[in-house]
Design a protein around this motif. Structure first.
Motif, short mmCIF file in Angstrom:
data_model
loop_
_atom_site.label_atom_id
_atom_site.label_comp_id
_atom_site.label_asym_id
_atom_site.label_seq_id
_atom_site.Cartn_x
_atom_site.Cartn_y
_atom_site.Cartn_z
N ARG A 70 0.86 -1.19 0.00
CA ARG A 70 0.00 0.00 0.00
C ARG A 70 0.89 1.22 0.00
O ARG A 70 1.91 1.27 0.68
CB ARG A 70 -0.90 0.04 1.22
CG ARG A 70 -2.01 -1.00 1.14
CD ARG A 70 -3.10 -0.79 2.14
NE ARG A 70 -3.87 0.43 1.88
CZ ARG A 70 -4.83 0.86 2.70
NH1 ARG A 70 -5.13 0.19 3.79
NH2 ARG A 70 -5.48 1.97 2.42
N THR A 71 0.48 2.21 -0.77
CA THR A 71 1.24 3.45 -0.84
C THR A 71 0.47 4.56 -0.15
O THR A 71 -0.70 4.79 -0.48
CB THR A 71 1.51 3.84 -2.31
OG1 THR A 71 2.20 2.76 -2.94
CG2 THR A 71 2.36 5.10 -2.41
N PRO A 72 1.09 5.25 0.80
CA PRO A 72 0.41 6.36 1.47
C PRO A 72 0.04 7.46 0.46
O PRO A 72 0.72 7.64 -0.55
CB PRO A 72 1.44 6.87 2.47
CG PRO A 72 2.37 5.72 2.68
CD PRO A 72 2.41 5.00 1.37
N PRO A 73 -1.02 8.23 0.76
CA PRO A 73 -1.46 9.27 -0.17
C PRO A 73 -0.61 10.54 -0.14
O PRO A 73 -0.85 11.44 -0.94
CB PRO A 73 -2.89 9.57 0.30
CG PRO A 73 -2.88 9.23 1.75
CD PRO A 73 -1.93 8.08 1.89
N GLY A 74 0.33 10.64 0.76
CA GLY A 74 1.17 11.84 0.85
C GLY A 74 2.60 11.47 1.12
O GLY A 74 2.95 10.28 1.15
N PRO A 75 3.45 12.47 1.33
CA PRO A 75 4.85 12.19 1.66
C PRO A 75 4.93 11.31 2.90
O PRO A 75 4.13 11.44 3.82
CB PRO A 75 5.44 13.57 1.96
CG PRO A 75 4.50 14.55 1.35
CD PRO A 75 3.15 13.90 1.34
N TYR A 76 5.90 10.38 2.90
CA TYR A 76 6.01 9.43 4.01
C TYR A 76 7.47 9.13 4.29
O TYR A 76 8.36 9.44 3.49
CB TYR A 76 5.24 8.15 3.70
CG TYR A 76 5.77 7.37 2.51
CD1 TYR A 76 6.75 6.40 2.68
CD2 TYR A 76 5.30 7.61 1.22
CE1 TYR A 76 7.24 5.68 1.59
CE2 TYR A 76 5.79 6.90 0.13
CZ TYR A 76 6.77 5.94 0.33
OH TYR A 76 7.24 5.23 -0.75
N PHE A 77 7.69 8.51 5.44
CA PHE A 77 9.01 7.98 5.76
C PHE A 77 8.87 6.48 5.95
O PHE A 77 7.79 5.97 6.19
CB PHE A 77 9.61 8.67 6.99
CG PHE A 77 8.83 8.50 8.26
CD1 PHE A 77 9.14 7.49 9.15
CD2 PHE A 77 7.79 9.37 8.58
CE1 PHE A 77 8.41 7.33 10.33
CE2 PHE A 77 7.07 9.23 9.75
CZ PHE A 77 7.38 8.21 10.63
N VAL A 78 10.00 5.79 5.83
CA VAL A 78 10.01 4.33 5.99
C VAL A 78 10.58 4.02 7.36
O VAL A 78 11.66 4.50 7.72
CB VAL A 78 10.85 3.65 4.89
CG1 VAL A 78 10.92 2.15 5.11
CG2 VAL A 78 10.27 3.97 3.51
N ILE A 79 9.84 3.22 8.12
CA ILE A 79 10.28 2.81 9.45
C ILE A 79 11.40 1.78 9.26
O ILE A 79 11.23 0.81 8.51
CB ILE A 79 9.11 2.21 10.25
CG1 ILE A 79 8.04 3.29 10.47
CG2 ILE A 79 9.60 1.64 11.58
CD1 ILE A 79 6.76 2.78 11.09
#
Length: 179
Positions: A166-175
């Motif tokens: 799943r791809t988030p709808p906005g900017p994200y970071f990877v844990i």
């Protein structure tokens, strides 16, 4: 790894930072926490991390310092022993400015179930900036150094954590993976 409250290593760094601060020692590296922690003096916390931010101060007193640590289940104390320098430290904490509201942030967790999404709530605390200044004077009253310590605290926002696929709808970071 979501922004969250940590533990003992940063308490150690913050305690050492404040001792070095009050002695008037040069602070060469110091990074504040991402989140404001009210049990530390405002703008005078220090965070450390393996491979990340560090706390570095230097003994410029012209003589050795012995730093002794002691603790109880509720306290941590560092005692600095050395020849008195006669320094005087004057500090001022400025106002909290540039307030920021919490907003939903996004993260991808490679270890989460495939296709999953969960929201990890934040506390809702606001973010802000604060500046602490420090003037260090010699025994005879001459200004030895003027320091400005700026701290930027992010709001404690909720985070939507997505699993693989799943791809988030906005900017994200990877844990970072725990493997």
């Amino acid at each position: 790894m979501l922004p969250s409250i940590g533990g003992g290593v940063c308490q150690t760094a913050t305690t050492l930072f404040n001792d070095a601060f009050e002695l008037g020692l040069p602070i060469l590296e110091r990074t504040n926490h991402n989140l404001y922690l009210s049990h530390y003096p405002l703008g005078r916390d220090a965070t450390v991390s393996w491979g990340g931010p560090d706390l570095v101060f230097r003994n410029d007193l012209g003589h050795g310092l012995l730093i002794k640590a002691s603790y109880t289940d509720q306290t941590l104390t560092f005692t600095f022993y050395g020849t008195p320098s006669g320094r005087r430290v004057v500090s001022r904490t400025g106002p909290q400015v540039n307030w920021t509201q919490p907003r939903l942030t996004y993260a991808v967790d490679p270890n989460a179930p495939r296709g999953s999404m969960k929201v990890v709530p934040g506390s809702g605390e606001l973010g802000f900036d604060v500046t602490v200044t420090r003037d260090v004077y010699t025994r005879d009253g001459k200004l030895l150094r003027h320091n400005v310590f700026k701290s930027h605290y992010i709001p404690d926002s909720p985070t939507a954590v997505y699993g693989p696929g799943r791809t988030p709808p906005g900017p994200y970071f990877v844990i970072p993976s725990s493997v």
